[in-house]
Scaffold this motif. Structure first.
Motif, PDB file in Angstrom:
ATOM      1  N   ARG A 107     -11.707  13.747  -0.524  1.00  0.00           N
ATOM      2  CA  ARG A 107     -12.112  13.963  -1.922  1.00  0.00           C
ATOM      3  C   ARG A 107     -11.601  15.298  -2.452  1.00  0.00           C
ATOM      4  N   ARG A 108     -11.697  16.348  -1.645  1.00  0.00           N
ATOM      5  CA  ARG A 108     -11.254  17.682  -2.096  1.00  0.00           C
ATOM      6  C   ARG A 108      -9.759  17.712  -2.400  1.00  0.00           C
ATOM      7  N   GLN A 109      -8.989  16.912  -1.704  1.00  0.00           N
ATOM      8  CA  GLN A 109      -7.537  16.940  -1.860  1.00  0.00           C
ATOM      9  C   GLN A 109      -7.024  15.913  -2.867  1.00  0.00           C
ATOM     10  N   TRP A 110      -7.924  15.135  -3.450  1.00  0.00           N
ATOM     11  CA  TRP A 110      -7.553  14.045  -4.345  1.00  0.00           C
ATOM     12  C   TRP A 110      -7.778  14.440  -5.794  1.00  0.00           C
ATOM     13  N   THR A 111      -6.786  14.197  -6.611  1.00  0.00           N
ATOM     14  CA  THR A 111      -6.905  14.371  -8.053  1.00  0.00           C
ATOM     15  C   THR A 111      -6.764  12.988  -8.685  1.00  0.00           C
ATOM     16  N   PRO A 112      -7.867  12.427  -9.196  1.00  0.00           N
ATOM     17  CA  PRO A 112      -7.804  11.073  -9.771  1.00  0.00           C
ATOM     18  C   PRO A 112      -6.783  10.982 -10.905  1.00  0.00           C
ATOM     19  N   GLN A 113      -6.109   9.861 -10.967  1.00  0.00           N
ATOM     20  CA  GLN A 113      -5.128   9.574 -12.013  1.00  0.00           C
ATOM     21  C   GLN A 113      -5.408   8.181 -12.564  1.00  0.00           C
ATOM     22  N   GLU A 114      -5.127   7.988 -13.843  1.00  0.00           N
ATOM     23  CA  GLU A 114      -5.238   6.650 -14.410  1.00  0.00           C
ATOM     24  C   GLU A 114      -4.283   5.732 -13.654  1.00  0.00           C
ATOM     25  N   GLY A 115      -4.764   4.549 -13.312  1.00  0.00           N
ATOM     26  CA  GLY A 115      -3.955   3.592 -12.562  1.00  0.00           C
ATOM     27  C   GLY A 115      -4.225   3.622 -11.072  1.00  0.00           C
ATOM     28  N   ASP A 116      -4.923   4.656 -10.580  1.00  0.00           N
ATOM     29  CA  ASP A 116      -5.306   4.708  -9.167  1.00  0.00           C
ATOM     30  C   ASP A 116      -6.301   3.604  -8.860  1.00  0.00           C
ATOM     31  N   TYR A 117      -6.293   3.163  -7.631  1.00  0.00           N
ATOM     32  CA  TYR A 117      -7.341   2.275  -7.147  1.00  0.00           C
ATOM     33  C   TYR A 117      -8.319   3.127  -6.364  1.00  0.00           C
ATOM     34  N   ILE A 118      -9.607   2.863  -6.577  1.00  0.00           N
ATOM     35  CA  ILE A 118     -10.640   3.635  -5.904  1.00  0.00           C
ATOM     36  C   ILE A 118     -11.673   2.689  -5.290  1.00  0.00           C
ATOM     37  N   ALA A 119     -12.450   3.244  -4.381  1.00  0.00           N
ATOM     38  CA  ALA A 119     -13.559   2.505  -3.786  1.00  0.00           C
ATOM     39  C   ALA A 119     -14.828   3.302  -4.004  1.00  0.00           C
ATOM     40  N   ILE A 120     -15.862   2.603  -4.387  1.00  0.00           N
ATOM     41  CA  ILE A 120     -17.202   3.173  -4.459  1.00  0.00           C
ATOM     42  C   ILE A 120     -18.031   2.254  -3.567  1.00  0.00           C
ATOM     43  N   GLY A 121     -18.299   2.717  -2.351  1.00  0.00           N
ATOM     44  CA  GLY A 121     -18.910   1.847  -1.354  1.00  0.00           C
ATOM     45  C   GLY A 121     -17.926   0.749  -1.002  1.00  0.00           C
ATOM     46  N   ASP A 122     -18.359  -0.501  -1.094  1.00  0.00           N
ATOM     47  CA  ASP A 122     -17.483  -1.645  -0.799  1.00  0.00           C
ATOM     48  C   ASP A 122     -16.768  -2.167  -2.042  1.00  0.00           C
ATOM     49  N   HIS A 123     -17.075  -1.590  -3.199  1.00  0.00           N
ATOM     50  CA  HIS A 123     -16.518  -2.055  -4.471  1.00  0.00           C
ATOM     51  C   HIS A 123     -15.182  -1.357  -4.741  1.00  0.00           C
ATOM     52  N   GLU A 124     -14.156  -2.144  -5.028  1.00  0.00           N
ATOM     53  CA  GLU A 124     -12.835  -1.605  -5.362  1.00  0.00           C
ATOM     54  C   GLU A 124     -12.563  -1.825  -6.848  1.00  0.00           C
ATOM     55  N   LYS A 163     -18.770  10.076  -5.651  1.00  0.00           N
ATOM     56  CA  LYS A 163     -19.000   8.811  -4.952  1.00  0.00           C
ATOM     57  C   LYS A 163     -17.716   8.064  -4.633  1.00  0.00           C
ATOM     58  N   ALA A 164     -16.688   8.239  -5.438  1.00  0.00           N
ATOM     59  CA  ALA A 164     -15.451   7.467  -5.295  1.00  0.00           C
ATOM     60  C   ALA A 164     -14.518   8.091  -4.265  1.00  0.00           C
ATOM     61  N   LEU A 165     -13.733   7.227  -3.642  1.00  0.00           N
ATOM     62  CA  LEU A 165     -12.668   7.661  -2.739  1.00  0.00           C
ATOM     63  C   LEU A 165     -11.397   6.903  -3.119  1.00  0.00           C
ATOM     64  N   PRO A 166     -10.242   7.532  -2.962  1.00  0.00           N
ATOM     65  CA  PRO A 166      -8.997   6.863  -3.336  1.00  0.00           C
ATOM     66  C   PRO A 166      -8.581   5.817  -2.303  1.00  0.00           C
ATOM     67  N   LEU A 167      -8.029   4.728  -2.800  1.00  0.00           N
ATOM     68  CA  LEU A 167      -7.421   3.721  -1.942  1.00  0.00           C
ATOM     69  C   LEU A 167      -5.932   4.054  -1.898  1.00  0.00           C
ATOM     70  N   LEU A 168      -5.570   4.867  -0.940  1.00  0.00           N
ATOM     71  CA  LEU A 168      -4.227   5.448  -0.874  1.00  0.00           C
ATOM     72  C   LEU A 168      -3.138   4.398  -0.704  1.00  0.00           C
ATOM     73  N   THR A 169      -2.032   4.629  -1.402  1.00  0.00           N
ATOM     74  CA  THR A 169      -0.854   3.775  -1.266  1.00  0.00           C
ATOM     75  C   THR A 169       0.031   4.321  -0.152  1.00  0.00           C
ATOM     76  N   ILE A 170       1.030   3.551   0.210  1.00  0.00           N
ATOM     77  CA  ILE A 170       1.987   3.984   1.229  1.00  0.00           C
ATOM     78  C   ILE A 170       2.619   5.313   0.819  1.00  0.00           C
ATOM     79  N   GLY A 171       3.067   5.406  -0.410  1.00  0.00           N
ATOM     80  CA  GLY A 171       3.698   6.641  -0.889  1.00  0.00           C
ATOM     81  C   GLY A 171       2.758   7.825  -0.884  1.00  0.00           C
ATOM     82  N   GLU A 172       1.498   7.608  -1.286  1.00  0.00           N
ATOM     83  CA  GLU A 172       0.513   8.694  -1.291  1.00  0.00           C
ATOM     84  C   GLU A 172       0.222   9.188   0.124  1.00  0.00           C
ATOM     85  N   MET A 173       0.193   8.271   1.088  1.00  0.00           N
ATOM     86  CA  MET A 173      -0.057   8.684   2.477  1.00  0.00           C
ATOM     87  C   MET A 173       1.113   9.497   3.032  1.00  0.00           C
ATOM     88  N   ILE A 174       2.337   9.081   2.723  1.00  0.00           N
ATOM     89  CA  ILE A 174       3.509   9.829   3.169  1.00  0.00           C
ATOM     90  C   ILE A 174       3.494  11.227   2.547  1.00  0.00           C
TER      91      ILE A 174
END
Length: 108
Positions: free
Chosen positions: A22-39, A52-63
């Motif tokens: 969460r500390r390293q994530w800056t939300p952007q429009e178009g991101d997918y997020i999870a709040i609990g089990d809800h995406e 409460k939200a966490l990012p659903l990281l893409t391949i590019g974001e993980m790299i």
């Protein structure tokens, strides 16, 4: 091929790892997020509850994340298995996204 992690992937993280993400994530429009089990997709930034939200990281974001952490990524495929080497450690999976996620979890 999976393009991003799923909410179930985030359940593999400890609380400390979740907070670090969460500390390293800056939300952007178009991101997918999870709040609990809800995406869901972020449509309006003011609607994101970053506590409460966490990012659903893409391949590019993980790299990109691994590179920022000083863990340059090497990716190769052999006999239907993706091999990701980052920070001197290796992850393997039939899905590139899952192999990268293993490397990210170690970095968190």
């Amino acid at each position: 091929m999976m393009q991003r992690i799923r909410s179930s992937s985030l359940q593999e993280l400890s609380r400390e790892q979740q907070e670090n993400l969460r500390r390293q994530w800056t939300p952007q429009e178009g991101d997918y997020i999870a709040i609990g089990d809800h995406e869901e997709m972020v449509y309006y930034l003011n609607g994101v509850d970053s506590v409460k939200a966490l990012p659903l990281l893409t391949i590019g974001e993980m790299i990109a994340y691994l590179n920022r952490q000083g863990r340059p990524v090497e990716i190769r495929e052999a006999a239907g298995t993706w091999i990701v080497r980052a920070g001197g450690e290796e992850s393997r999976s039939a899905e590139l996204c899952e192999a990268l996620w293993e490397a990210v979890k170690r970095a968190l």
